[in-house]
Design an enzyme around this catalytic site. Structure first.
Site, PDB file in Angstrom:
ATOM      1  N   ASP A  58      14.362  -1.207 -19.858  1.00 25.51           N
ATOM      2  CA  ASP A  58      13.101  -0.587 -20.263  1.00 25.51           C
ATOM      3  C   ASP A  58      12.286  -1.644 -20.987  1.00 25.51           C
ATOM      4  OD1 ASP A  58      11.082   0.891 -21.700  1.00 25.51           O
ATOM      5  OD2 ASP A  58      12.273   2.693 -21.366  1.00 25.51           O
ATOM      6  N   ASN A  82       5.948  -7.228 -13.424  1.00 20.87           N
ATOM      7  CA  ASN A  82       5.192  -6.207 -12.708  1.00 20.87           C
ATOM      8  C   ASN A  82       5.182  -4.866 -13.438  1.00 20.87           C
ATOM      9  OD1 ASN A  82       4.120  -4.776 -10.131  1.00 20.87           O
ATOM     10  ND2 ASN A  82       6.056  -3.743 -10.528  1.00 20.87           N
ATOM     11  N   SER A 133      -1.510  -8.345 -13.691  1.00 23.42           N
ATOM     12  CA  SER A 133      -2.492  -7.763 -14.592  1.00 23.42           C
ATOM     13  C   SER A 133      -3.256  -6.674 -13.840  1.00 23.42           C
ATOM     14  CB  SER A 133      -3.430  -8.858 -15.121  1.00 23.42           C
ATOM     15  OG  SER A 133      -4.393  -8.331 -16.003  1.00 23.42           O
ATOM     16  N   TYR A 147      -5.169   0.469 -21.887  1.00 25.27           N
ATOM     17  CA  TYR A 147      -4.587  -0.188 -20.718  1.00 25.27           C
ATOM     18  C   TYR A 147      -5.266  -1.536 -20.494  1.00 25.27           C
ATOM     19  CZ  TYR A 147      -3.435  -1.116 -15.817  1.00 25.27           C
ATOM     20  OH  TYR A 147      -3.012  -1.696 -14.651  1.00 25.27           O
ATOM     21  N   LYS A 151      -3.580  -5.383 -20.804  1.00 26.41           N
ATOM     22  CA  LYS A 151      -3.600  -6.375 -19.731  1.00 26.41           C
ATOM     23  C   LYS A 151      -4.388  -7.620 -20.137  1.00 26.41           C
ATOM     24  CE  LYS A 151      -1.126  -4.268 -16.597  1.00 26.41           C
ATOM     25  NZ  LYS A 151       0.183  -4.837 -16.202  1.00 26.41           N
ATOM     26  N   THR A 182      -1.119   2.617  -3.730  1.00 29.24           N
ATOM     27  CA  THR A 182       0.231   2.867  -4.228  1.00 29.24           C
ATOM     28  C   THR A 182       0.206   4.212  -4.945  1.00 29.24           C
ATOM     29  OG1 THR A 182      -0.201   1.824  -6.375  1.00 29.24           O
ATOM     30  CG2 THR A 182       0.518   0.383  -4.572  1.00 29.24           C
TER      31      THR A 182
END
Length: 283
Positions: A58, A82, A133, A147, A151, A182
C-alpha cells in the site's frame, strides 16, 4: 542488458496492469504491487499466468516498509510509479483524512519507492524511474485541487531528482496522460463530507457530473498509451527515439491542448509581470 527487471506500482487495473502484461509479453521480468491480493485474485492470476510476480504494498505504508519490500526484489532496472487515485470535490469540502490519504498515496509513497530503488541503481550506474503524473498537474480543473497538487508535487520532485542522479547514469521520466478509457473515472471517489450547497449548482457540481458522464467515452486508447510508455522505456518503436532525451512525455490530444493553453497563460503572466519582477533588486 540481460532480462530487464520492472517494478510497477498499482497493477490492479488501468495503465499499471496493461504495462505489466506488455512488459511480460516482451519477455521481461515484472514485479507488480497492489494493495490487497485477496480482493484482486483475478488480476493476480492473470499476471502470474503471464509469468509475472505480484506483491502486496500500500502506498500509504511507512518509509521503512516500502523500502524493505522494494529492496527485497533485488535489481530493478525500471521503476514505474503508477499507483495513485483522486478524490473529486471542492477543496473546502475535503476532510483531514482525505487530504492525508491523497498526499500519502500520490506523493510520499512514490518518493519512498524511488528512495528504495535508487540505492541499487546508483551502485550499478544505470536505471530509469518513470513517474505517472497527469495533465491535471499542469492544468488543474475545478474539483481536482488536491489530486492536481499531489501530482504537481511528484513532478517537482522528479525534476529535482533528474538533476541529482544524471551523473550516475540514472534518468527520470514524467508521463502526463490525458483522458484514457480506463476505469479511472469509473472509480470516481467523492468526499465523505457533504458538498456545500453553494457549489452544487455551480462549476464544481457541473464538472463532477461531466466526469461521471465521460466514463467510457474517453478518446485515449489505453493500449496505445502504454505502448508509447513501453517504447520510451525500452528505446524501441515510435517513442523509442525519445529515450534519454526528454524529461516529460505528454499523452493524448486533450493533454497536448491543455498543456499548450497552460503554457500560454504562464508566458502571458511571466511577460506582463517581468518589469515588476525586475524592480525588486537593491538599488
Amino acid at each position: 542488458m540481460s532480462q530487464p527487471v520492472w517494478f510497477i506500482t498499482g497493477v490492479s487495473n488501468g495503465f499499471g496492469l496493461l504495462l505489466t502484461l506488455r512488459a511480460l509479453k516482451a519477455g521481461h521480468r515484472v514485479i507488480g504491487s497492489l494493495r490487497n491480493k485477496a480482493t484482486r485474485t483475478d488480476v493476480v492470476h492473470e499476471i502470474e499466468a503471464a509469468g509475472g510476480e505480484v506483491m502486496e504494498m500500500d502506498m500509504t505504508e511507512s518509509q521503512e516498509s516500502i523500502h524493505r519490500k522494494i529492496k527485497s526484489v533485488g535489481r530493478i532496472d525500471y521503476l514505474i510509479n503508477n499507483a495513485g487515485y483522486a478524490i473529486f470535490c471542492c477543496l473546502e469540502q475535503m476532510s483531514e483524512k482525505e487530504v492525508n490519504a491523497q498526499i500519502s498515496t500520490n506523493v510520499f509513497g512514490p518518493i519512498y519507492a524511488m528512495q528504495a530503488a535508487l540505492e541499487g541503481m546508483r551502485a550499478r550506474r544505470s536505471g530509469l524511474i518513470v513517474n505517472i503524473s497527469s495533465i491535471a498537474a499542469k492544468d488543474p480543473l475545478p474539483t481536482s485541487a488536491l489530486y492536481a497538487a499531489s501530482k504537481a508535487a511528484l513532478e517537482a520532485a522528479s525534476e529535482s531528482l533528474a538533476k541529482e542522479v544524471a551523473g550516475f547514469g540514472i534518468s527520470v521520466l514524467i508521463v502526463n496522460p490525458g483522458a484514457f478509457r480506463t476505469n479511472f473515472l469509473g472509480q470516481l471517489q467523492l468526499s465523505e463530507n457533504p458538498m456545500p450547497d453553494d457549489y452544487k449548482g455551480g462549476l464544481v457540481g457541473s464538472v463532477i457530473h461531466k466526469f461521471a458522464d465521460a466514463d467510457g467515452k474517453q478518446a485515449g486508447d489505453p493500449d496505445k498509451g502504454i505502448e508509447r510508455i513501453f517504447e520510451i522505456v525500452t528505446g524501441e518503436g515510435m517513442a523509442g527515439e525519445l529515450k534519454g532525451k526528454v524529461l516529460r512525455l505528454v499523452l493524448g490530444e486533450d493533454a497536448i491542448t491543455r498543456m499548450k493553453r497552460n503554457n500560454d497563460e504562464f508566458i502571458h503572466d511571466f511577460t506582463v509581470g517581468e518589469k515588476v519582477a525586475l524592480s525588486t533588486a537593491f538599488d
